[in-house]
Design an enzyme around this catalytic site. Sequence first.
Site, PDB file in Angstrom:
ATOM      1  N   HIS A  90       0.821  -1.285   0.137  1.00  0.00           N
ATOM      2  CA  HIS A  90       0.047  -0.149   0.139  1.00  0.00           C
ATOM      3  C   HIS A  90       0.829   1.377   0.223  1.00  0.00           C
ATOM      4  O   HIS A  90       0.390   2.383  -0.309  1.00  0.00           O
ATOM      5  CB  HIS A  90      -0.882  -0.189   1.252  1.00  0.00           C
ATOM      6  CG  HIS A  90      -0.430   0.374   2.609  1.00  0.00           C
ATOM      7  ND1 HIS A  90      -0.067  -0.541   3.492  1.00  0.00           N
ATOM      8  CD2 HIS A  90      -0.187   1.638   3.030  1.00  0.00           C
ATOM      9  CE1 HIS A  90       0.396  -0.149   4.531  1.00  0.00           C
ATOM     10  NE2 HIS A  90       0.235   1.427   4.170  1.00  0.00           N
ATOM     11  N   ASP A 126      -0.558  -7.457   1.345  1.00  0.00           N
ATOM     12  CA  ASP A 126       0.026  -6.206   1.301  1.00  0.00           C
ATOM     13  C   ASP A 126       1.637  -6.226   1.724  1.00  0.00           C
ATOM     14  O   ASP A 126       2.085  -6.196   2.626  1.00  0.00           O
ATOM     15  CB  ASP A 126      -0.632  -5.640   2.561  1.00  0.00           C
ATOM     16  CG  ASP A 126      -0.198  -4.228   2.468  1.00  0.00           C
ATOM     17  OD1 ASP A 126       0.375  -3.496   1.591  1.00  0.00           O
ATOM     18  OD2 ASP A 126      -0.473  -3.161   3.596  1.00  0.00           O
ATOM     19  N   GLY A 174       2.886   6.158   9.102  1.00  0.00           N
ATOM     20  CA  GLY A 174       4.583   6.397   8.849  1.00  0.00           C
ATOM     21  C   GLY A 174       5.219   5.189   9.287  1.00  0.00           C
ATOM     22  O   GLY A 174       6.381   5.245   8.985  1.00  0.00           O
ATOM     23  N   SER A 202       4.189   2.408   8.319  1.00  0.00           N
ATOM     24  CA  SER A 202       3.691   1.303   7.281  1.00  0.00           C
ATOM     25  C   SER A 202       4.944   0.598   6.538  1.00  0.00           C
ATOM     26  O   SER A 202       5.704   1.551   6.233  1.00  0.00           O
ATOM     27  CB  SER A 202       2.725   1.883   6.147  1.00  0.00           C
ATOM     28  OG  SER A 202       1.396   2.129   6.765  1.00  0.00           O
ATOM     29  N   GLY A 203       4.885  -0.703   6.092  1.00  0.00           N
ATOM     30  CA  GLY A 203       6.227  -1.109   5.313  1.00  0.00           C
ATOM     31  C   GLY A 203       7.171  -1.499   6.329  1.00  0.00           C
ATOM     32  O   GLY A 203       8.285  -2.358   6.035  1.00  0.00           O
TER      33      GLY A 203
END
Length: 835
Positions: free
Chosen positions: A638, A692, A784, A786-787
């Site tokens: 995402h 994801d 922030g 995310s990932g």
Amino acid sequence: MWFLLLLLALYRPDKDWDTSVQFLPASDNKKLEKKKGPGKAGAVIGVVIFVAVVALMTGLLVWHFHFRKDVRVKKMYSGSMRITNQVFENAYEDSNSTEFKALAMQVTSKLKAIYSKSPHLAKYYVGSTVQAFSEGSVIAYYLSEFRVPAGQEAAVDRAMTSVDKLVEKEQRSSYRPGNDLVFEDVVSSALDARLFSTSFSSKYSPNRIGQIQSPGFPDSPYPSNTFIQWQLRADPNHVIKLVFDTINLEENCKNDFVKIYDSLVAIESRVMEEMCGYYSPSEPLTFLSSGNVMLVTMATNEKKNFPGFRAQVSQIQPTTCGGQLSGEKGTFTSPNFPNYYPPRTSCIWSIQVPNGKAVKVTFKKFLLSEPGEENRKECRKDYVEVNQKKLCGEKPDGTLTETSNSNPMSVMFVSDHSYVDRGFSAEFEVIDIKDPCPKQFQCKNQRCIKLDLKCDGWNDCGDMSDELNCKCNEKDITCKNGLCKPMFWKCDGVDDCGDRTDEMDCGCSSGQITCKNNKCVSEKKRCDGRDDCEDGSDELDCGRTSGVICTDLTYKCKNNKCISKVNPECDGTSDCEDGSDEENCDCGRNMFKTSRIVGGQDAEEGEFPWQVSLHIKSYGHVCGASIIGQRWLVTAAHCVQDDGKTKFSQPGTWEAYLGLHTQGDIGRSVVKRNLKQIIPHPNYNAYTFDNDIALMELDSPVTYSDYIRPICLPSPQHDFPVGNTVLITGWGATREGGFAAKVLQKAQVRIINHGICNNLMNGQLTSRMLCAGVLSGGVDACQGDSGGPLSSPSASRTFLAGVVSWGDGCARRNKPGIYTTVTKFRGWIKEKTGV
């Protein structure tokens, strides 16, 4: 008779023959009169007995002279004593001076006289050497050697612990020459056996103010089998400040180590700290002496040499502590906080607030722990005393609170002679005696919490007092121990009640095990070689490395054979026949040893070397990622979806910062890379966040360093059990709707049962999602993050359990974070990257 006496004497060689012993006549002399001869049969029996006795005697003689050896053990004791009738001379600092040698001779003579007062010491004493002298009047530092029979070591140790009493005994002697030395403050302890290994090449470095370092630093590793000591001296009325800007030794302190002493000789009762491993240069370790001397020792064994250490040595005025405190609120800390406080320190803070008010002290940080004292309830070593209560050990941040009953309060800090710690940071405030927690609940430990947190199933106080004497409602589990727990924890595989109430009546009866597929089978069928669970889970961790049937749960080696051990990869043991479970294991380790640096939830520099900050060019940090290889990163799909004007899917949009700790601080350890390509998972669903995950290839490979290293990728069969503690990291918002963090943040969460979590998240989870959080709220990933990685530390490596994906807000109660399950995509990652 002479024969038996000789035998007895030989059998008891350590006993002096007592010539005062007499053999008394028998009371009945007739019993000693000769009888008629025994005849031939008696003669034969007599000969046989004689031969047997001779054989026995011969055996005893052989045993005594050949096999029974006088085994003796070398014991070394170090110590110090204050000579009160001498004045310190500068010549005493030079061990080659006439003055040093003359006083040393007097000290060793005196030590011999002291040891002669103890029968346990006198007969085993070999000799003593004086190592150094220092001010105050004159303090002598010495080593004493004993040769102790095996088995007598404990008796000698006990005698040496009371050597101060022997000094008093010797100094009460009726005859004492006028120039005899007078001693007090006598300290003695057994020398660390590692410091007098016969294989050591011993070196000595003279007094230094300036810089000390291990041999060869920084150009070559330190030498093997070496013992080195640095005696450090400051001017009178000053103390030593020792700052390690680099320390990089073998990880195991049994092999290579540095020890610091508040002394000029290695007295174990004066040791301040023992160190090994690799500490971050960005967080220097700082120590203060109690007087004007300090000893630094270093010992190495024959294997695995490392760069070593460098430290700066300076002298400073002694730090002051304690004093008067007043006002509505304020702060105070232990000396040298957040670095190590000095030994032999005492401070008293007197806090005064207006009449009719009281004082509340909250310890924001509290680190007063010593080796061997971790589980003791009483405070025998370093402590803080408040309200006549001694406090010690290591306490969670902000959970230790003390309140006075009147307007003054006294806080005392005391450190003893050995082992120092970080100390404490505290704040005080004025409170109303009658209402110390207005509109709040007062915990037993005097913390104040919101009223709605009482009896909610969570230990908000830190001492469980908010969860005691509760009446559970219908939506709660009523634990047998009186606690109330949320119903969604029932039958999740974790003992939340503490007495297993919440895990009772969950399908499998006593004597059965629960399979991974929730089927129940008898405990007797576990590891019987048959798949009774029908998913193979009853045959896991059965110690078999051959003949194991491959299932979705068993680890498959490179030779396509399976083993039953759970999570065998990179655990330091080769379980596969071809050793493939230990291949590609240069991952999942940070290079620095934690030094318990004090500070919020900030990560330490280099603590998570696989963490990456993904920047949009000319904008700044947007997402996180994890290093899995020299060219490859893992992030969330995402993060790389186009959004209006911004082409997040294009490699040219991004910059990757590796080794970054603080946003905007691009130091020498930071590497910036552009991207060559971005590979989002082809089945990513932007509406459900299913699949994801995405891969990023760097435009050029990076060189690994202390601050840049890959995290370990788990095998498809790797098990991350429910309830396990995992770590989330990132520069995301520190609260919902808040601003991004400048310094890399870390937080502990735990893996949550998939079914329970799916109910909490209204059925939105797929089988490729992992749930982790603290359901009491307050800890979570946020915008922030995310990932970024969900890191799962094992005994020796850290594995990438998940990728930060989505959540319902940030850190909301009963709303955990959702992560992409990396094990589900292990094949896809290998196909695309070769990692």
